[in-house]
Design a protein around this motif. Structure first.
Motif, mmCIF file in Angstrom:
data_model
loop_
_atom_site.group_PDB
_atom_site.id
_atom_site.type_symbol
_atom_site.label_atom_id
_atom_site.label_comp_id
_atom_site.label_asym_id
_atom_site.label_seq_id
_atom_site.Cartn_x
_atom_site.Cartn_y
_atom_site.Cartn_z
ATOM 1 N N PHE A 57 39.372 37.059 42.348
ATOM 2 C CA PHE A 57 38.726 38.381 42.299
ATOM 3 C C PHE A 57 38.926 39.108 43.632
ATOM 4 O O PHE A 57 39.292 40.283 43.666
ATOM 5 C CB PHE A 57 37.231 38.205 41.985
ATOM 6 N N VAL A 58 38.689 38.400 44.730
ATOM 7 C CA VAL A 58 38.864 39.000 46.056
ATOM 8 C C VAL A 58 40.316 39.462 46.220
ATOM 9 O O VAL A 58 40.586 40.577 46.670
ATOM 10 C CB VAL A 58 38.483 37.998 47.180
ATOM 11 N N LYS A 59 41.238 38.590 45.812
ATOM 12 C CA LYS A 59 42.652 38.911 45.960
ATOM 13 C C LYS A 59 43.031 40.138 45.138
ATOM 14 O O LYS A 59 43.705 41.047 45.633
ATOM 15 C CB LYS A 59 43.511 37.711 45.552
ATOM 16 N N SER A 60 42.576 40.203 43.887
ATOM 17 C CA SER A 60 42.957 41.346 43.057
ATOM 18 C C SER A 60 42.259 42.616 43.535
ATOM 19 O O SER A 60 42.809 43.709 43.426
ATOM 20 C CB SER A 60 42.710 41.075 41.571
ATOM 21 N N ALA A 61 41.055 42.461 44.109
ATOM 22 C CA ALA A 61 40.396 43.646 44.680
ATOM 23 C C ALA A 61 41.232 44.201 45.829
ATOM 24 O O ALA A 61 41.415 45.420 45.949
ATOM 25 C CB ALA A 61 38.994 43.287 45.176
ATOM 26 N N ARG A 62 41.753 43.309 46.674
ATOM 27 C CA ARG A 62 42.586 43.739 47.815
ATOM 28 C C ARG A 62 43.877 44.370 47.331
ATOM 29 O O ARG A 62 44.339 45.371 47.871
ATOM 30 C CB ARG A 62 42.928 42.527 48.698
ATOM 31 N N ASP A 63 44.505 43.755 46.293
ATOM 32 C CA ASP A 63 45.804 44.225 45.812
ATOM 33 C C ASP A 63 45.690 45.522 45.017
ATOM 34 O O ASP A 63 46.459 46.455 45.215
ATOM 35 C CB ASP A 63 46.473 43.153 44.940
ATOM 36 N N GLU A 64 44.697 45.543 44.104
ATOM 37 C CA GLU A 64 44.640 46.661 43.156
ATOM 38 C C GLU A 64 43.737 47.796 43.629
ATOM 39 O O GLU A 64 43.858 48.924 43.170
ATOM 40 C CB GLU A 64 44.152 46.164 41.785
ATOM 41 N N HIS A 65 42.788 47.483 44.488
ATOM 42 C CA HIS A 65 41.875 48.523 44.987
ATOM 43 C C HIS A 65 41.844 48.466 46.511
ATOM 44 O O HIS A 65 40.805 48.146 47.090
ATOM 45 C CB HIS A 65 40.458 48.313 44.455
ATOM 46 N N PRO A 66 42.974 48.751 47.169
ATOM 47 C CA PRO A 66 42.989 48.612 48.630
ATOM 48 C C PRO A 66 41.944 49.493 49.312
ATOM 49 O O PRO A 66 41.543 49.216 50.447
ATOM 50 C CB PRO A 66 44.415 49.025 49.010
ATOM 51 N N ASP A 67 41.478 50.521 48.610
ATOM 52 C CA ASP A 67 40.464 51.396 49.196
ATOM 53 C C ASP A 67 39.037 50.914 48.943
ATOM 54 O O ASP A 67 38.083 51.464 49.491
ATOM 55 C CB ASP A 67 40.644 52.823 48.660
ATOM 56 N N ALA A 68 38.871 49.855 48.123
ATOM 57 C CA ALA A 68 37.523 49.346 47.861
ATOM 58 C C ALA A 68 37.007 48.602 49.095
ATOM 59 O O ALA A 68 37.686 47.737 49.617
ATOM 60 C CB ALA A 68 37.525 48.414 46.652
ATOM 61 N N PRO A 69 35.817 48.956 49.560
ATOM 62 C CA PRO A 69 35.322 48.372 50.811
ATOM 63 C C PRO A 69 34.705 46.978 50.635
ATOM 64 O O PRO A 69 33.771 46.627 51.338
ATOM 65 C CB PRO A 69 34.267 49.385 51.257
ATOM 66 N N LEU A 70 35.271 46.181 49.721
ATOM 67 C CA LEU A 70 34.730 44.846 49.466
ATOM 68 C C LEU A 70 35.103 43.904 50.609
ATOM 69 O O LEU A 70 36.266 43.560 50.779
ATOM 70 C CB LEU A 70 35.282 44.304 48.147
ATOM 71 N N GLU A 71 34.094 43.497 51.389
ATOM 72 C CA GLU A 71 34.375 42.640 52.548
ATOM 73 C C GLU A 71 34.266 41.163 52.222
ATOM 74 O O GLU A 71 35.001 40.342 52.756
ATOM 75 C CB GLU A 71 33.422 42.999 53.696
ATOM 76 N N SER A 72 33.307 40.811 51.375
ATOM 77 C CA SER A 72 33.141 39.392 51.039
ATOM 78 C C SER A 72 32.438 39.249 49.695
ATOM 79 O O SER A 72 31.790 40.176 49.213
ATOM 80 C CB SER A 72 32.331 38.683 52.122
ATOM 81 N N VAL A 73 32.598 38.075 49.107
ATOM 82 C CA VAL A 73 31.887 37.740 47.879
ATOM 83 C C VAL A 73 31.155 36.411 48.093
ATOM 84 O O VAL A 73 31.712 35.466 48.645
ATOM 85 C CB VAL A 73 32.846 37.637 46.667
ATOM 86 N N SER A 74 29.896 36.376 47.670
ATOM 87 C CA SER A 74 29.066 35.175 47.792
ATOM 88 C C SER A 74 29.193 34.288 46.569
ATOM 89 O O SER A 74 29.223 34.791 45.444
ATOM 90 C CB SER A 74 27.591 35.546 47.896
ATOM 91 N N VAL A 75 29.212 32.989 46.808
ATOM 92 C CA VAL A 75 29.209 31.991 45.741
ATOM 93 C C VAL A 75 28.020 31.065 45.970
ATOM 94 O O VAL A 75 27.778 30.630 47.094
ATOM 95 C CB VAL A 75 30.503 31.157 45.770
ATOM 96 N N ASN A 76 27.269 30.768 44.915
ATOM 97 C CA ASN A 76 26.132 29.851 45.046
ATOM 98 C C ASN A 76 26.609 28.407 45.002
ATOM 99 O O ASN A 76 27.353 28.017 44.101
ATOM 100 C CB ASN A 76 25.135 30.081 43.901
ATOM 101 N N PHE A 77 26.202 27.625 45.979
ATOM 102 C CA PHE A 77 26.475 26.183 45.986
ATOM 103 C C PHE A 77 25.141 25.469 45.821
ATOM 104 O O PHE A 77 24.131 25.879 46.405
ATOM 105 C CB PHE A 77 27.137 25.751 47.301
#
Ligand code: C2E
Ligand code: CA
Ligand code: CA
Ligand code: CA
Length: 279
Positions: A100-120
């Motif tokens: 998801f992070v990778k496709s956000a960077r590739d497909e939405h380079p203007d999206a300001p998504l810095e990080s995604v949290s995962v519950n452990f």
């Protein structure tokens, strides 16, 4: 009332039998979902107060079966923990989050998504290869470790705090970030918490809801608490913000991040990305 006797074959009620059957059914669904790598993930955008935009998201696992319909996480996560299936589940969730992070960077380079949290889950921290396997998944997907935040609750430290600290330090050193989840619920061992490198402390929604009540007298305390976490280098996030009154209160306490239905609900990948990109 009747005494327990040998001629009383079973005191189980029909409800208990049904509950046990449902549990086994859910464990089977978890097993087949793992076999198919079929977990659905919803992403809840996280709002930055200083930047006035979405900057991150939390990944929340979803399980649906044709037979039972949607099964809430509050029901299937404990079953995944009891059966140990949580281990494989989490690695699959993490892998999807990296994609998801990778496709956000590739497909939405203007999206300001810095990080995604995962519950452990706390029970994963008895696995000595946890750091290795986690890093291997991040690396294989070619994303920066700092794009991933791992959320744990205080319960992670209940047993073997030293081993757990080593695992967290090993992952933190290479750039993975950590969130202390559900702060303000359950037990608090401050010395343990302060010993760990939490990049974000997430105030549980019960605190947020209590604090926004009219007669709440702890706002000075909460303000000082938030300031203390900031001084230690942790950002403070408020969970479960549903109303403007809660938002205003949270802002006045100095929290810098907000996650709640007032801003955005968890939604599938493409919808969440559109919200984050402001489209
Ligand atoms: P959590 O980690 O505290 O996640 C936040 C929960 O609060 C989510 O519930 C989210 O939908 C809900 N929430 C967010 N904003 C609001 C709000 O404004 N109001 C209200 N009432 N609720 C809000 P969800 O998705 O049902 O997940 C419940 C719990 O299940 C999570 O709590 C987490 O502990 C667990 N969980 C979910 N996905 C995973 C996973 O992939 N791995 C593990 N280990 N646990 C997970
Ligand atoms: Ca969480
Ligand atoms: Ca939480
Ligand atoms: Ca929780």
């Amino acid at each position: 009332s009747k005494r327990l006797g040998s001629n009383e074959p079973c005191r189980c009620t029909e409800d208990m039998v049904q509950a046990i059957k449902r549990k086994h059914r859910i464990a089977d669904i978890l097993r087949s979902t793992i076999a198919e790598d079929g977990f659905q993930i919803h992403y809840q955008p996280i709002w930055s107060i200083p930047r006035q935009r979405f900057v991150a998201a939390e990944a929340l696992c979803r399980l649906t079966s044709t037979e039972l319909g949607p099964i809430p996480p509050a029901e299937f996560i404990p079953i995944a923990e009891e059966t140990g299936l949580i281990v494989d589940m989490t690695y699959q969730v993490l892998d999807k989050v990296c994609k998801f992070v990778k496709s956000a960077r590739d497909e939405h380079p203007d999206a300001p998504l810095e990080s995604v949290s995962v519950n452990f889950s706390a029970i994963q921290f008895v696995q000595s290869d946890l750091a290795e396997r986690t890093l291997a998944i991040v690396k294989a997907n070619g994303i920066e470790p700092s794009s991933i935040k791992i959320e744990v609750t205080e319960s992670v430290l209940i047993s073997n705090p030293d081993t757990v600290k080593q695992l967290i330090m090993a992952m933190h050193e290479v750039g993975i970030q950590f969130c202390l989840d559900d702060f303000g619920t359950g037990y608090s061992n401050l010395s343990n918490i302060l010993d760990l490198p939490f990049d974000v402390v997430k105030l549980d929604k019960s605190i947020v809801w209590m604090a926004s009540e009219r007669d709440f007298e702890g706002s000075d305390f909460l303000g000082h608490l938030v300031a203390s976490f900031k001084a230690m280098g942790s950002a403070v996030l408020a969970e479960g913000v549903e109303t403007q009154a809660q938002r205003a209160f949270i802002e006045s306490c100095g929290c810098s991040l907000i996650q709640g239905f007032l801003y955005a609900k968890p939604s599938p990948q493409s919808e969440a990305l559109a919200i984050i990109a402001g489209k």
